[in-house]
Scaffold this active site. Structure first.
Site, PDB file in Angstrom:
ATOM      1  N   VAL A 377       8.546  -0.598  -2.907  1.00 40.63           N
ATOM      2  CA  VAL A 377       9.740  -1.440  -2.991  1.00 40.63           C
ATOM      3  C   VAL A 377      10.680  -0.804  -4.011  1.00 40.63           C
ATOM      4  O   VAL A 377      10.300  -0.560  -5.163  1.00 40.63           O
ATOM      5  CB  VAL A 377       9.403  -2.882  -3.411  1.00 40.63           C
ATOM      6  CG1 VAL A 377      10.676  -3.719  -3.465  1.00 40.63           C
ATOM      7  CG2 VAL A 377       8.402  -3.507  -2.442  1.00 40.63           C
ATOM      8  N   ASP A 481      -1.925 -14.475   3.871  1.00 37.98           N
ATOM      9  CA  ASP A 481      -2.142 -13.670   2.663  1.00 37.98           C
ATOM     10  C   ASP A 481      -1.419 -14.302   1.479  1.00 37.98           C
ATOM     11  O   ASP A 481      -0.813 -13.602   0.659  1.00 37.98           O
ATOM     12  CB  ASP A 481      -1.640 -12.237   2.902  1.00 37.98           C
ATOM     13  CG  ASP A 481      -2.200 -11.247   1.877  1.00 37.98           C
ATOM     14  OD1 ASP A 481      -3.163 -11.602   1.174  1.00 37.98           O
ATOM     15  OD2 ASP A 481      -1.667 -10.130   1.784  1.00 37.98           O
TER      16      ASP A 481
END
Length: 616
Positions: A377, A481
């Site tokens: 990221v 998740d």
């Protein structure tokens, strides 16, 4: 003389909670209505039915449909109520026709009783009536009760009458599931009901009108445009004149897991679904091949590929299996066609991801701000806006898996979810352009500010996540998740749910995957044992996330191996109460960790409970 049986069938009963401390649960029961009583029993294979309850019809004072905007926490979604003596019995039917049948019969048998003048059209929940906010359970109702009608609830008319006043040229859509409005401009949907499509220009939010003339926004994913069940020529996945051998060649050359098509079978009037898979063979090695499934039709004009999953039309059947394998070797992922689709404007070819494509040259990439198993990221700028750019790592995630995460994010809009701005899929590495969250992931933020966060701030963090998850739940998405590491914190400390790489859209709140990896320390028992995911397994993970928040970023079971965690769960052991959590908050965590999924709360109920704790 024996009483005459009027109706019987399986439905779900909500506990009546006659004692203040009794738990809320939902149980499948076999109901029998005769001319004297309403009885319900528990039926177990190989054992005699056990009578669980019996209500004399003479004691019933009200029977009515429940009209509510909260997500229904069991798999039967059509509630009605029976008010008898001083108790409310909530019963959930499998569909609207069954519900109406039981309500009509019960009203007919009780219309000469001593009935209430007014009733409550919504649920008693969280210590108050959702319809009128009264806090006394036996308070007088707020809607006039009609013993021979349905109160103020406008019931759907038959399809033949429902649209007789509309222009036949108008486009009709059918609701694939119930939808409870998120915003004031949204319109509620009822599963299997028809609506007029007013505007489909937005890729994710369509404008529809209901039978009462009300107009509003609804998610595109809730709708299926109405076509005749045999008129499948409009769909990209249908290949009319193609043989079995040609289908196999086309799908093998495509070579992508779940590539599929629908084609004519050798038998007239029969259709076949052909799907490509790389699923391992008997030797455990990848075995690329094409599987063929006949679409079978029942005498009642229903279609199915697996016995349990029956649909009125072929498009509905394909739509379902595009989201759930449900008996097939793989989910139907990518439609393949040999036709020139550009020549037919009516063929359904739109891919939501294509409409979000951004020019790579418009992206200015900066420093790395995070990394994970599947990508990096980076901080970036796009069109003057600060953004986060998630770039896939080569070999860690397939092109189709990366696009699947993008597809999911294009379908979700909520203030407590990290928002997608655009995608870059035309060059390598592919990337997602998302909302930038200055304070990074929640787990790191909690550790960095350990000892400096107030109890109100910790509660607000849990509230933020529960609000985002309640939206996912109402939209039939499961995250799979959920953990503090997968939530992000904005510059004003607002927490948003992120990382949808494992998220799934499900039509029946259940998803079973034989090939999924999952984080054991955050996973529910049914996920560990059977790879069975649902919104209730997300609720379990949310309980662990709450534990993380109130332990200021500690890793759950940090000194235990996965095997040791599984052994402790099998013994019924749970995480201990965090020092910063109150007894009430820990009770909520324990509620999330109930062994049986149906005993866990919904996110809508968790949101309500947490909000009540935040009230001054």
């Amino acid at each position: 003389m024996y009483p005459r049986v009027i109706l019987k069938g399986t439905m779900i009963k909500k506990s009546q909670q006659k004692r203040r401390t009794s738990p809320c649960n939902y149980k499948e029961r076999f109901f029998v209505l005769d001319t004297q009583e309403l009885k319900y029993s528990e039926r177990r294979p190989g054992k005699k039915p056990t009578l669980k309850g019996c209500i004399l019809l003479s004691r019933i004072r009200c029977v009515e449909i429940v009209c509510s905007d909260v997500p229904i926490p069991c798999h039967y979604k059509y509630p009605f109520q029976v008010f008898h003596d001083s108790y409310y019995l909530y019963i959930f039917a499998p569909d609207n026709d069954v519900r109406l049948k039981w309500v009509r019969a019960l009203k007919e048998e009780t219309k000469y009783n001593q009935l209430v003048v007014k009733y409550h059209p919504n649920f008693w929940m969280g210590g108050r009536w959702r319809c009128c906010q009264q806090t006394e359970k036996l308070a007088a109702g707020c809607q006039e009760y009609c013993p021979e009608g349905y109160g103020s609830v406008a019931l759907p008319k038959t399809p033949e009458l429902q649209w007789s006043s509309y222009d036949p040229g108008q486009r009709l859509v059918m609701a694939l599931r119930d939808y409870a409005p998120i915003g004031a401009s949204d319109l509620p949907l009822e599963k299997d009901q028809e609506y007029v499509l007013m505007d489909s220009s937005h890729p994710e939010w369509w404008t529809v009108r209901d039978v009462r003339g009300k107009t509003g926004f609804v998610p595109r994913t809730c709708l299926l445009e109405k076509t005749a069940s045999t008129n499948i020529d409009r769909f990209e996945w249908y290949n009319k004149d193609i043989t079995r051998a040609q289908a196999e060649d086309l799908l093998m050359s495509e070579g992508k897991e779940g590539a599929f098509m629908v084609r004519d079978s050798r038998h007239a009037g029969v259709y076949t679904v052909s799907v490509f898979t790389k699923a391992p063979g008997s030797n455990g090695e990848k075995n690329p091949r094409v599987k063929h499934y006949h679409i079978r039709e029942t005498k009642g004009s229903g279609f199915y590929l697996a016995e349990r999953y029956l649909f009125l039309t072929i498009p509905e059947l394909i739509n379902y299996h595009q989201h759930n394998a449900a008996g097939l070797i793989t989910r139907l992922r990518k439609p393949v066609s040999q036709r020139d689709l550009s020549q037919n404007p009516y063929i359904h070819t739109e891919d939501a991801v294509d409409q979000w494509e951004v020019n790579r040259e418009e992206l200015i990439l900066g420093k790395e701000v995070g990394s994970g198993q599947f990508g990096l990221v980076l901080e970036g700028r796009w069109r003057g806006r600060k953004v986060a750019v998630k770039m896939g790592i080569e070999g860690a995630m397939s092109e189709e898996e990366f696009k699947e995460e993008a597809r999911i994010m294009t379908r979700l809009f909520h203030s407590k979810l990290v928002q997608l701005y655009g995608v870059c899929t035309q060059c390598s590495p592919m990337c997602l352009v998302c909302e930038f969250m200055e304070n990074g992931c929640l787990s790191d933020y909690l550790r960095a500010w350990k000892g400096h966060l107030s109890s109100k701030t910790l509660l607000t963090m849990c509230l933020d996540v529960s609000e985002g998850m309640a939206y996912l739940e109402s939209s039939n998405f499961i995250h799979r998740d959920l953990a503090a590491r997968n939530c992000l914190v904005s510059k004003n400390n607002e927490v948003k749910v992120a990382d949808f790489g494992m998220a799934r859209f499900v039509l029946d709140d259940e998803y079973k995957s034989l090939h999924s990896k999952f984080p054991v320390k955050w996973s529910a028992p049914e996920v560990i044992r059977f790879c069975k995911f649902s919104s209730k397994s997300d609720v379990w993970s949310f309980g662990v996330l709450m534990w993380e928040v109130y332990n200021e970023g500690r890793i759950p079971h940090e000194h235990s191996t996965n095997t040791e965690v599984i052994e402790s769960l099998n013994k019924g052991l749970r995480l201990l109460k965090p020092r910063l959590a109150t007894e009430t908050l820990y009770l909520l965590m324990e509620w999330c960790w109930k062994e049986i999924p149906e005993d866990r709360p919904s996110f809508a109920l968790l949101l309500h409970q947490l909000a009540s704790l935040s009230d001054p």
